[in-house]
Design a protein around this motif. Structure first.
Motif, PDB file in Angstrom:
ATOM      1  N   ASP A   7      41.071  24.941  40.638  1.00 14.05           N
ATOM      2  CA  ASP A   7      40.935  23.763  39.701  1.00 14.05           C
ATOM      3  C   ASP A   7      39.872  22.666  40.153  1.00 14.05           C
ATOM      4  OD1 ASP A   7      42.335  22.648  41.706  1.00 14.05           O
ATOM      5  OD2 ASP A   7      43.980  21.904  40.641  1.00 14.05           O
ATOM      6  N   TYR A   8      39.263  23.068  41.177  1.00 12.88           N
ATOM      7  CA  TYR A   8      38.152  22.243  41.726  1.00 12.88           C
ATOM      8  C   TYR A   8      36.635  22.477  41.203  1.00 12.88           C
ATOM      9  CZ  TYR A   8      37.421  25.798  45.558  1.00 12.88           C
ATOM     10  OH  TYR A   8      37.353  26.833  46.009  1.00 12.88           O
ATOM     11  N   TYR A   9      36.663  23.502  40.381  1.00 11.91           N
ATOM     12  CA  TYR A   9      35.262  23.730  39.732  1.00 11.91           C
ATOM     13  C   TYR A   9      35.202  22.710  38.523  1.00 11.91           C
ATOM     14  CZ  TYR A   9      34.951  27.876  42.616  1.00 11.91           C
ATOM     15  OH  TYR A   9      34.755  28.644  43.570  1.00 11.91           O
ATOM     16  N   THR A  10      33.918  22.287  38.295  1.00  9.75           N
ATOM     17  CA  THR A  10      33.609  21.287  37.380  1.00  9.75           C
ATOM     18  C   THR A  10      32.360  21.747  36.383  1.00  9.75           C
ATOM     19  OG1 THR A  10      32.168  20.094  38.880  1.00  9.75           O
ATOM     20  CG2 THR A  10      34.435  19.457  38.715  1.00  9.75           C
ATOM     21  N   GLY A  11      31.535  22.589  36.923  1.00 13.95           N
ATOM     22  CA  GLY A  11      30.353  23.007  36.163  1.00 13.95           C
ATOM     23  C   GLY A  11      30.111  24.553  36.160  1.00 13.95           C
ATOM     24  N   ILE A  12      28.911  25.008  36.260  1.00 15.81           N
ATOM     25  CA  ILE A  12      28.844  26.333  36.226  1.00 15.81           C
ATOM     26  C   ILE A  12      29.474  27.315  37.234  1.00 15.81           C
ATOM     27  CG2 ILE A  12      27.019  26.584  38.028  1.00 15.81           C
ATOM     28  CD1 ILE A  12      25.286  28.408  36.423  1.00 15.81           C
ATOM     29  N   VAL A  13      30.090  28.271  36.653  1.00 17.50           N
ATOM     30  CA  VAL A  13      30.993  29.225  37.436  1.00 17.50           C
ATOM     31  C   VAL A  13      30.409  30.638  37.171  1.00 17.50           C
ATOM     32  CG1 VAL A  13      33.017  27.736  37.448  1.00 17.50           C
ATOM     33  CG2 VAL A  13      32.799  29.091  35.501  1.00 17.50           C
ATOM     34  N   TYR A  14      30.899  31.454  38.257  1.00 17.83           N
ATOM     35  CA  TYR A  14      30.265  32.833  37.993  1.00 17.83           C
ATOM     36  C   TYR A  14      31.158  33.806  38.840  1.00 17.83           C
ATOM     37  CZ  TYR A  14      27.817  30.082  41.283  1.00 17.83           C
ATOM     38  OH  TYR A  14      27.437  28.981  42.423  1.00 17.83           O
ATOM     39  N   ILE A  55      37.712  47.051  39.895  1.00 15.89           N
ATOM     40  CA  ILE A  55      37.883  46.511  41.293  1.00 15.89           C
ATOM     41  C   ILE A  55      38.012  44.912  41.388  1.00 15.89           C
ATOM     42  CG2 ILE A  55      35.548  46.467  42.369  1.00 15.89           C
ATOM     43  CD1 ILE A  55      37.125  47.599  44.917  1.00 15.89           C
ATOM     44  N   GLY A  56      37.166  44.433  40.230  1.00 18.06           N
ATOM     45  CA  GLY A  56      37.233  43.038  40.279  1.00 18.06           C
ATOM     46  C   GLY A  56      35.923  42.333  40.693  1.00 18.06           C
ATOM     47  N   SER A  57      35.872  41.014  40.764  1.00 14.13           N
ATOM     48  CA  SER A  57      34.481  40.283  41.199  1.00 14.13           C
ATOM     49  C   SER A  57      34.460  40.511  42.763  1.00 14.13           C
ATOM     50  CB  SER A  57      34.613  38.807  40.922  1.00 14.13           C
ATOM     51  OG  SER A  57      33.690  38.365  41.292  1.00 14.13           O
ATOM     52  N   VAL A  58      33.136  40.799  43.084  1.00 19.65           N
ATOM     53  CA  VAL A  58      33.051  41.126  44.506  1.00 19.65           C
ATOM     54  C   VAL A  58      32.315  39.731  44.941  1.00 19.65           C
ATOM     55  CG1 VAL A  58      33.074  43.608  44.549  1.00 19.65           C
ATOM     56  CG2 VAL A  58      30.959  42.396  43.926  1.00 19.65           C
ATOM     57  N   CYS A  59      31.819  38.725  44.054  1.00 16.20           N
ATOM     58  CA  CYS A  59      31.173  37.874  44.491  1.00 16.20           C
ATOM     59  C   CYS A  59      31.268  36.468  43.368  1.00 16.20           C
ATOM     60  CB  CYS A  59      29.572  38.171  44.841  1.00 16.20           C
ATOM     61  SG  CYS A  59      28.740  36.304  45.218  1.00 16.20           S
ATOM     62  N   SER A  60      32.064  35.395  43.795  1.00 11.90           N
ATOM     63  CA  SER A  60      31.946  34.541  42.817  1.00 11.90           C
ATOM     64  C   SER A  60      31.891  33.250  43.357  1.00 11.90           C
ATOM     65  CB  SER A  60      33.616  34.641  42.209  1.00 11.90           C
ATOM     66  OG  SER A  60      34.418  34.710  43.499  1.00 11.90           O
ATOM     67  N   GLY A  61      32.134  32.195  42.526  1.00 13.53           N
ATOM     68  CA  GLY A  61      31.870  30.716  42.849  1.00 13.53           C
ATOM     69  C   GLY A  61      31.477  29.706  41.666  1.00 13.53           C
ATOM     70  N   GLY A  62      31.022  28.710  42.106  1.00 12.96           N
ATOM     71  CA  GLY A  62      30.728  27.742  41.028  1.00 12.96           C
ATOM     72  C   GLY A  62      30.249  26.251  41.465  1.00 12.96           C
TER      73      GLY A  62
END
Length: 439
Positions: A275-282, A292-299
């Protein structure tokens, strides 16, 4: 004699053998090279933090996964579950010592007490990058561009990076009158790929109290057109043009200008559960193995550092999940493991020549040839098997007559081809040439 203790590791943890650790180290070296090329610098933080530091901005699911205990001083502490929250604490604590925007990378272990499964362990390595102190489209794009470059460097080109903007989604939820349940809705939508549309729909009906609102949310997250067409749809459903949609258009133009836009899709179902993301996410997926799902993520997390300092320090970052990435690439057969870093093995044919063997090994190392001397004059079959187990490409044979003439015999251990009576310089040159071809 006392009873032997049965050797075993905890569930979800593992020992890593040399060939696997060499692979991990090589990937980390390549990723680090790219991080540095974009101007990021390394930091480190303790593996243990006060629980209130780690958990103040977390949901109930996160708390269930944290390894938490009272230490010998009766302090409530926990093992870090990611590298981002400790970084926020680090930034606040060292604010006066840093320069902004501050760009850091941190590659280290984290711990989560979740159910172990393929590519997912309770102890794993994250390769983090973050920029704090700037709220610009340029910093958002830089992280995305770096992600693409890092995967290129490690030879993984067939990827798709799914991007979204939490701000647009939050505007949409406010428009349909469901903003008070935004965190629950975000976490539900984030599970879409795992649990399917029907289960998510049922949860959305529960959270919104309306079948119509649930269907409207499902319509919002179903965008599957090209980037700009999807953005147009989201913009309309959210109530029109605002800074969030302008930001996404600017980022897309930067992608086009850099020639990397084909690797990105605008996917409104990507919300990132934290819940700390506020803008762009990926999130980043291997096209050949999306399961296998996401291997790199953030935001972007503009308010996270605000938990520890009154200074406004907007931030954006990403993390490569090294262990899950390796698990995926292993399933795809795209990894070649090595048993050592050695280029050459000097065989021990005669113990009386041990001193000469060490002299030749030293000369080769001076010429950047990773070399070791087999220590015992065992049968050659044993020495060859040893080299095979360590994937050593070259063998060096020195008999007494060779030692007297300062010559060596070089053997390609894959092809069995032998180059006789070479000087150390010529042998080193041949080995280096073969290394360049492989690299």
């Amino acid at each position: 004699m006392a009873d032997l203790i049965h050797p075993k590791v905890l569930k979800g943890f593992r020992d890593i053998l040399p060939q696997d650790e060499i692979l991990r180290s090589q990937l980390i070296e390549k990723i680090t090279k790219v991080y540095r090329s974009f101007g990021f610098v390394p930091i480190d933080t303790p593996v243990l933090e006060y629980s209130e530091i780690l958990l103040r901005k977390s949901n109930g699911e996160t708390e269930k996964q944290v390894f938490r205990f009272l230490d010998n001083g009766n302090r409530d502490v926990a093992l870090r579950f990611d590298l981002t929250v400790p970084f926020a604490r680090f930034t606040a604590e060292h604010e006066s010592e840093l320069y902004f925007p501050f760009k850091r990378y941190h590659i280290s272990k984290v711990w989560r007490g979740e159910k172990p499964q393929a590519g997912r362990y309770r102890e794993f390595v994250q390769c983090d990058i973050d920029t704090v102190g700037s709220d610009s489209a340029a910093t958002d794009f830089e992280i995305l561009s770096l992600m693409k470059a890092a995967f290129e460097e490690i030879g993984v080109k067939d990827i798709t990076i799914h991007v979204n903007h939490r701000g647009i989604f939050n505007r949409f939820l406010k428009k349909i009158g469901s903003s008070e349940k935004s965190e629950e809705i975000l976490r539900s939508v984030d599970k879409l790929a795992k649990v399917g549309k029907e289960e998510v729909k049922n949860e959305l009906v529960e959270y919104t109290g309306s079948k119509e609102k649930a269907e409207e949310i499902l319509k919002y997250i179903s965008g599957n057109k090209d980037f700009l067409s999807t953005l147009d749809m989201l913009e309309e459903m959210a109530g029109g043009i605002e800074s969030d949609t302008k930001r996404m258009r600017e980022i897309f133009e930067m992608m086009k200008a850099s020639g990397i836009e084909a690797s990105f899709v605008l996917d409104p179902s990507i919300t990132r559960g934290l819940d700390y993301y506020t803008g762009i996410v990926y999130e980043t997926f291997l096209n050949e193995l999306p399961s296998i799902g996401s291997v790199c993520s953030g935001g972007r997390y503009d308010n996270l550092a605000g938990l520890y300092t009154k200074t406004h320090l907007p931030g954006v970052g990403a993390s490569i999940g090294l262990d899950r990435l390796i698990a995926g690439l292993e399933q795809l057969g795209k990894l070649e493991k090595k048993g050592s870093y050695l280029d050459a093995e000097i065989f021990c044919l005669d113990k009386a020549l041990s001193i000469h063997y060490q002299k030749v090994a030293s000369m080769l190392r001076d010429k950047e040839i990773n070399t070791e001397v087999f220590p015992d004059d065992k049968k050659m079959g044993h020495q060859y098997a040893y080299c095979e187990s360590k994937t050593i490409p070259w063998g060096i044979i020195i008999e007494e007559k060779d030692a007297q003439s300062n010559k060596i015999n070089l053997k390609n251990l894959s092809t069995r081809e032998i180059f006789e009576s070479l000087s150390v310089e010529d042998a080193a040159q041949k080995i280096l040439q073969s290394k360049r071809k492989i690299d």
